[in-house]
Design an enzyme around this catalytic site. Structure first.
Site, PDB file in Angstrom:
ATOM      1  N   ALA A   1       0.869  -1.184   0.000  1.00 64.83           N
ATOM      2  CA  ALA A   1       0.000   0.000   0.000  1.00 64.83           C
ATOM      3  C   ALA A   1       0.900   1.227   0.000  1.00 64.83           C
ATOM      4  O   ALA A   1       2.084   1.139   0.332  1.00 64.83           O
ATOM      5  CB  ALA A   1      -0.879  -0.021   1.244  1.00 64.83           C
TER       6      ALA A   1
ATOM      7  N   GLY B   1       0.541  -5.134   0.594  1.00 67.18           N
ATOM      8  CA  GLY B   1      -0.614  -5.112  -0.296  1.00 67.18           C
ATOM      9  C   GLY B   1      -0.299  -5.715  -1.651  1.00 67.18           C
ATOM     10  O   GLY B   1      -1.181  -6.270  -2.314  1.00 67.18           O
TER      11      GLY B   1
ATOM     12  N   GLU C   1      -0.800  -9.226  -1.289  1.00 69.37           N
ATOM     13  CA  GLU C   1      -2.243  -9.496  -1.177  1.00 69.37           C
ATOM     14  C   GLU C   1      -2.952  -9.405  -2.520  1.00 69.37           C
ATOM     15  O   GLU C   1      -3.881 -10.155  -2.789  1.00 69.37           O
ATOM     16  CB  GLU C   1      -2.851  -8.535  -0.146  1.00 69.37           C
ATOM     17  CG  GLU C   1      -2.355  -8.841   1.261  1.00 69.37           C
ATOM     18  CD  GLU C   1      -2.766  -7.793   2.259  1.00 69.37           C
ATOM     19  OE1 GLU C   1      -2.317  -6.639   2.146  1.00 69.37           O
ATOM     20  OE2 GLU C   1      -3.532  -8.118   3.168  1.00 69.37           O
TER      21      GLU C   1
ATOM     22  N   GLU D   1       4.221  -5.947   6.913  1.00 62.96           N
ATOM     23  CA  GLU D   1       3.455  -4.938   7.643  1.00 62.96           C
ATOM     24  C   GLU D   1       3.799  -4.893   9.124  1.00 62.96           C
ATOM     25  O   GLU D   1       3.774  -3.832   9.742  1.00 62.96           O
ATOM     26  CB  GLU D   1       1.960  -5.199   7.476  1.00 62.96           C
ATOM     27  CG  GLU D   1       1.405  -4.898   6.105  1.00 62.96           C
ATOM     28  CD  GLU D   1       1.465  -6.087   5.168  1.00 62.96           C
ATOM     29  OE1 GLU D   1       2.304  -6.975   5.366  1.00 62.96           O
ATOM     30  OE2 GLU D   1       0.659  -6.109   4.212  1.00 62.96           O
TER      31      GLU D   1
HETATM   32  N1  T1G Z   1       4.639   3.373   0.152  1.00 67.69           N
HETATM   33  C1  T1G Z   1       5.119   4.594  -0.163  1.00 67.69           C
HETATM   34  N2  T1G Z   1       6.415   4.844  -0.490  1.00 67.69           N
HETATM   35  C2  T1G Z   1       7.250   3.787  -0.473  1.00 67.69           C
HETATM   36  C3  T1G Z   1       6.814   2.474  -0.149  1.00 67.69           C
HETATM   37  C4  T1G Z   1       5.448   2.296   0.181  1.00 67.69           C
HETATM   38  N3  T1G Z   1       4.942   1.108   0.477  1.00 67.69           N
HETATM   39  N4  T1G Z   1       7.899   1.664  -0.213  1.00 67.69           N
HETATM   40  C5  T1G Z   1       8.941   2.420  -0.577  1.00 67.69           C
HETATM   41  N5  T1G Z   1       8.569   3.694  -0.738  1.00 67.69           N
HETATM   42  C6  T1G Z   1       9.421   4.812  -1.156  1.00 67.69           C
HETATM   43  C7  T1G Z   1      10.533   5.083  -0.159  1.00 67.69           C
HETATM   44  O1  T1G Z   1      10.078   5.938   0.866  1.00 67.69           O
HETATM   45  C8  T1G Z   1      11.574   5.737  -1.051  1.00 67.69           C
HETATM   46  O2  T1G Z   1      11.132   7.061  -1.273  1.00 67.69           O
HETATM   47  C9  T1G Z   1      11.404   5.003  -2.381  1.00 67.69           C
HETATM   48  O3  T1G Z   1      10.090   4.428  -2.356  1.00 67.69           O
HETATM   49  C10 T1G Z   1      12.424   3.888  -2.554  1.00 67.69           C
HETATM   50  O4  T1G Z   1      12.330   3.072  -1.389  1.00 67.69           O
HETATM   51  C11 T1G Z   1      -2.817  -2.903   3.146  1.00 67.69           C
HETATM   52  C12 T1G Z   1      -1.117  -2.028   5.005  1.00 67.69           C
HETATM   53  C13 T1G Z   1      10.223  -1.977  -1.640  1.00 67.69           C
HETATM   54  C14 T1G Z   1      12.095  -3.202  -0.492  1.00 67.69           C
HETATM   55  O5  T1G Z   1       6.337  -2.285   3.987  1.00 67.69           O
HETATM   56  O6  T1G Z   1      10.526  -2.339   2.018  1.00 67.69           O
HETATM   57  O7  T1G Z   1       0.846  -2.811   2.211  1.00 67.69           O
HETATM   58  O8  T1G Z   1      13.146   8.245  -0.312  1.00 67.69           O
HETATM   59  O9  T1G Z   1      14.668   3.547  -0.611  1.00 67.69           O
HETATM   60  O10 T1G Z   1      15.934   0.201  -0.783  1.00 67.69           O
HETATM   61  O11 T1G Z   1      -1.823  -4.880   3.831  1.00 67.69           O
HETATM   62  O12 T1G Z   1      11.075   0.348  -0.126  1.00 67.69           O
HETATM   63  O13 T1G Z   1      12.998   7.791  -2.767  1.00 67.69           O
HETATM   64  O14 T1G Z   1      11.462   9.484  -1.690  1.00 67.69           O
HETATM   65  O15 T1G Z   1      13.289   1.683   0.426  1.00 67.69           O
HETATM   66  O16 T1G Z   1      15.129  -0.370  -3.164  1.00 67.69           O
HETATM   67  C15 T1G Z   1       3.824  -2.777   3.050  1.00 67.69           C
HETATM   68  C16 T1G Z   1       8.098  -0.961   2.170  1.00 67.69           C
HETATM   69  C17 T1G Z   1       3.147  -1.448   3.172  1.00 67.69           C
HETATM   70  C18 T1G Z   1       7.364  -2.264   1.858  1.00 67.69           C
HETATM   71  C19 T1G Z   1      12.545  -1.163  -1.886  1.00 67.69           C
HETATM   72  N6  T1G Z   1       5.007  -2.663   2.230  1.00 67.69           N
HETATM   73  N7  T1G Z   1       9.150  -0.693   1.217  1.00 67.69           N
HETATM   74  O17 T1G Z   1      13.710  -0.874  -1.152  1.00 67.69           O
HETATM   75  O18 T1G Z   1      14.136   1.492  -1.955  1.00 67.69           O
HETATM   76  S1  T1G Z   1       1.739  -1.529   4.226  1.00 67.69           S
HETATM   77  C20 T1G Z   1       6.199  -2.403   2.796  1.00 67.69           C
HETATM   78  C21 T1G Z   1      10.315  -1.409   1.260  1.00 67.69           C
HETATM   79  C22 T1G Z   1       0.666  -2.512   3.362  1.00 67.69           C
HETATM   80  C23 T1G Z   1      -1.523  -3.636   3.223  1.00 67.69           C
HETATM   81  C24 T1G Z   1      -0.519  -3.025   4.108  1.00 67.69           C
HETATM   82  C25 T1G Z   1      11.384  -0.950   0.310  1.00 67.69           C
HETATM   83  C26 T1G Z   1      11.527  -1.840  -0.930  1.00 67.69           C
HETATM   84  P1  T1G Z   1      12.257   8.235  -1.537  1.00 67.69           P
HETATM   85  P2  T1G Z   1      13.673   2.470  -0.779  1.00 67.69           P
HETATM   86  P3  T1G Z   1      14.835   0.090  -1.797  1.00 67.69           P
END
Ligand code: T1G
Length: 670
Positions: free
Chosen positions: A63, A102, A105, A125
């Site tokens: 998400a 997400g 999912e 999450e």
């Molecule tokens: N939402 C918004 N921005 C995100 C994002 C996300 N989910 N993931 C990464 N970014 C932005 C991050 O802030 C950075 O921004 C850029 O993308 C590159 O990220 C309903 C509730 C995918 C492994 O927890 O683990 O889904 O600094 O530097 O090292 O059930 O990003 O460039 O402006 O980390 O190559 C669940 C979180 C969400 C994954 C890539 N998903 N992201 O790593 O790049 S909750 C996560 C990561 C959810 C649902 C639930 C990593 C990555 P900027 P980065 P990276």
């Protein structure tokens, strides 16, 4: 604004493609586009099957976390996932990169999943203080079994495509470079298969043994976190009630976590860690200096740990010592550390040999001429460091970056001993340097922008979380530690015990309190070493050889397994000092300990920000999370103060006579 979702027809297969850089987060426009595309495929009689895939580096990575805490925009993700699953035509998820949260999912809502070999799938999450809120806790156990569902949701680490296939989460591993074509071909194979397999229609095999194991582990390790237990509860619910009731339970638990302080704190740190990598006045595209070989001066505990960071990242290291015995001891420690890692199965013996082969131990200081970065890690005295940097200036190649691992000292005074202050900065590693993730990058007055940018980028290469600090005694973390220690020492004289103060900090969520930390680091660290000069409790302990865990006696007594117990001798010493100093005694409450040891840290953080010695409050939080083990579910000192309420913190500080930082008083901390 063009939709981040487009569709292409390949025969009777509709391919739905997302393009929402950088990680295809499932923001509102993506969700709206996905829903519209599924409706398009359903309505088109010429379409027999659909594929969902993403452009860019990854399948949906979750998400859009930036949307959390804002008014919801329809359709919400659970609705989109349910719509995909309800499709009357088979939908195939084509996975590359990291299908996370997400994104996982959405894939579980699809009827089939294909992935490239390098893909990973996961539900992280829990690391944001949340749980999969779009059906993940109910579909995962139905597809992959309860044990793996518990592991994926309660621990949050992704699994490989191979393991996912073995577990039944992925139907086929396709070509690394032919995902799009192979997914379309796969859709062609299944387009007429009936019934269409829907995860929500599958039964769940209960696994009470796995549940009990995870509940026990969670109680032991994550007792202060809300999210792990909630993830476990949702997966357990999937084994007890029909899908729709499980979804209702998941929804309730998700909203409970989402609106709680812990998730807000953990989401704050997620972004804070990434923000810390940005230097406000240095462009992100600043050309970097190539770092092909690193020099480390000093093969002691810190020097050896520092060297390992680069060796583990495949960067050759020249390590210099003054004497052969010290050099041999240092390289021996490095090898033993790697062998211990290999013994745990986290490295192969071949990798150990490769790392050690990239290490060049030498007594020849001039060998540093081949290094693009030299890190000094010797005694914490300015005179020694200045002498070394003076020598280095005459040896290092032009353009080499010269860094000191100093924990407190003035980088500008060190840089002034060279003809190249623009190439000098601090790289403050935290002990053990090969383990702790924090790196304070200390920017001197003359440090060149590209030098700073190079070291910040290098930090990512060696898997450190880097924070830029200004030149101030103790930089960010250790400077905030000082008022905490001063007050803790005063509280001892006023009636508190080391155990009480440490207990309050551990109950707060710190890994240990000030006195446990002193015993671990060494009571003798920074001691003047004159047993006849006793000016405080710490001097008295040090003079008696109570140097901490390494002597099985410090502020605590230790058994042979280093289990601590309150020390009657220490109590005597403290009482002796209370008598000598005539300190008025009072009953010290736990609340007073928080107000006098944690609030002053916040106050110091505010002063550091006012003086421009840290770029932003979230950087201060990152320092404490990754350098000192501040509980991530409290978001760091500055975030926690905001959650506590600045007024309450200010009142607590003023009650104990502290001078409160203006920005804290005005609540204008940035
Ligand atoms: N939402 C918004 N921005 C995100 C994002 C996300 N989910 N993931 C990464 N970014 C932005 C991050 O802030 C950075 O921004 C850029 O993308 C590159 O990220 C309903 C509730 C995918 C492994 O927890 O683990 O889904 O600094 O530097 O090292 O059930 O990003 O460039 O402006 O980390 O190559 C669940 C979180 C969400 C994954 C890539 N998903 N992201 O790593 O790049 S909750 C996560 C990561 C959810 C649902 C639930 C990593 C990555 P900027 P980065 P990276």
């Amino acid at each position: 604004m063009t939709s981040p979702i487009r569709t292409e027809r390949h025969g009777d297969v509709l391919v739905i493609i997302a393009d929402n850089p950088p990680v295809n987060a499932l923001g509102a426009a993506v969700r709206q586009g996905l829903e519209a595309a599924i409706e398009e495929g359903e309505a088109d009689g010429a379409i027999a099957a659909m594929v969902i895939r993403c452009d860019g580096r990854t399948f949906f990575a979750g998400a859009d976390i930036t949307e959390f805490g804002k008014p919801p925009v329809e359709p919400m993700l659970p609705t989109v996932v349910d719509r995909i699953e309800a499709s009357s035509k088979p939908v195939v998820a084509a996975i590359h990169g990291t299908a996370l949260g997400g994104g996982c999912e959405v894939a579980l809502g699809c009827h089939y999943r294909v992935a490239v070999p390098s893909a990973k799938i996961g539900t992280p999450e829990v690391k944001l203080g949340l749980l999969p809120g779009a059906g993940g806790t109910q579909r995962l156990p139905r597809l992959a079994g309860v044990r793996l569902a518990l592991e994926m949701t309660a621990k949050g680490d992704p699994i490989s495509a191979k393991r996912a296939q073995e577990a039944g989460l992925i139907d086929r591993i396709v070509g690394e470079d032919s995902l799009a074509a192979d997914a379309i071909a796969f859709a062609g194979e299944v387009k007429a298969v009936r019934p269409i397999p829907r995860a929500s229609e599958r039964a769940v095999q209960p696994d009470p043994e796995a549940v009990a194991a995870f509940q026990k582990e969670n109680a032991r390790r994550f007792r202060s976190f809300d999210a792990p237990a909630a993830n476990i509860a949702c997966v357990v619910k999937a084994t007890e009630v029909p899908f729709d009731q499980g979804i209702a339970f998941e929804r309730k638990e998700f909203l409970r976590l989402m609106t709680g302080n812990q998730s807000a704190a953990q989401r704050h740190i997620f972004f804070a860690e990434r923000q810390a990598a940005k230097i406000d006045d240095v462009p992100a595209d600043t050309p970097l200096r190539p770092i092909r070989r690193v020099g480390v001066i000093g093969a002691g505990t810190m020097g050896g740990g520092i060297a390992m960071n680069f060796l583990s990242a495949g960067i050759p290291v020249t390590i210099v010592e003054m004497a052969q015995e010290a050099l041999d001891r240092g390289t021996g420690v490095i090898r033993r550390n790697y062998e211990a890692t290999a013994a745990k199965g986290r490295m192969t013996s071949g990798q150990v040999d490769t790392a050690m082969a990239a290490l060049t131990p030498t007594l020849d200081f001039d060998a540093l001429v081949d290094c693009d970065l030299v890190i000094e890690a010797v005694y914490e005295t300015m005179a020694v460091k200045q002498e070394i940097f003076g020598r280095l200036d005459g040896i290092a190649k032009p353009g080499a970056i010269l860094a000191s691992n100093t924990s407190y000292l003035d980088i500008d005074a060190i840089a002034a001993c060279t003809s190249r202050p623009q190439d000098v900065l601090g790289m403050h590693f935290f002990s053990p340097a090969n383990v702790m993730k924090l790196l304070e990058v200390v920017r001197g007055a003359k440090t060149a922008p590209d030098v700073l940018a190079t070291v910040m980028a290098l930090a990512k290469t060696i898997r450190k979380v880097a924070v830029v600090a200004g030149v101030t005694y103790g930089f960010i973390g250790n400077r905030m530690l000082m008022p905490r220690q001063v007050e803790a020492n005063k509280l001892l004289l006023e009636g508190a015990t080391p155990e009480q103060i440490d207990r309050v900090h551990v109950a707060f969520g710190m890994p240990m309190g000030p006195f446990q930390m002193a015993d671990l680091a060494g009571v003798d660290i920074g001691w003047h070493r004159d047993p006849n000069r006793i000016e405080n409790v710490r001097d008295a302990l040090a003079a008696e050889g109570r140097w901490g865990q390494k002597r099985q006696a410090g502020f605590y007594d230790y058994d042979e397994k280093r289990n601590p117990s309150p020390s009657p001798r220490v109590a005597e010493i403290i009482q002796d000092w209370r008598d000598k100093t005539g300190t008025p005694q009072h009953e010290v409450t736990d609340e007073e300990i928080v107000e006098r040891t944690l609030y002053p840290m916040v106050n110091e953080g505010a002063l550091i920000l006012e003086e421009g010695k840290a770029q932003r409050a979230s950087d201060v939080d990152v320092v404490w999370i990754y350098g000192y083990g501040w509980p991530v579910y409290r978001g760091g000192p500055m975030f926690w103060a905001k959650t506590e309420g600045y007024d309450k913190v200010v009142a607590g500080l003023e009650k104990h006579g502290f001078t409160v930082a203006q920005s804290l008083k005005s609540g204008s901390i940035k």
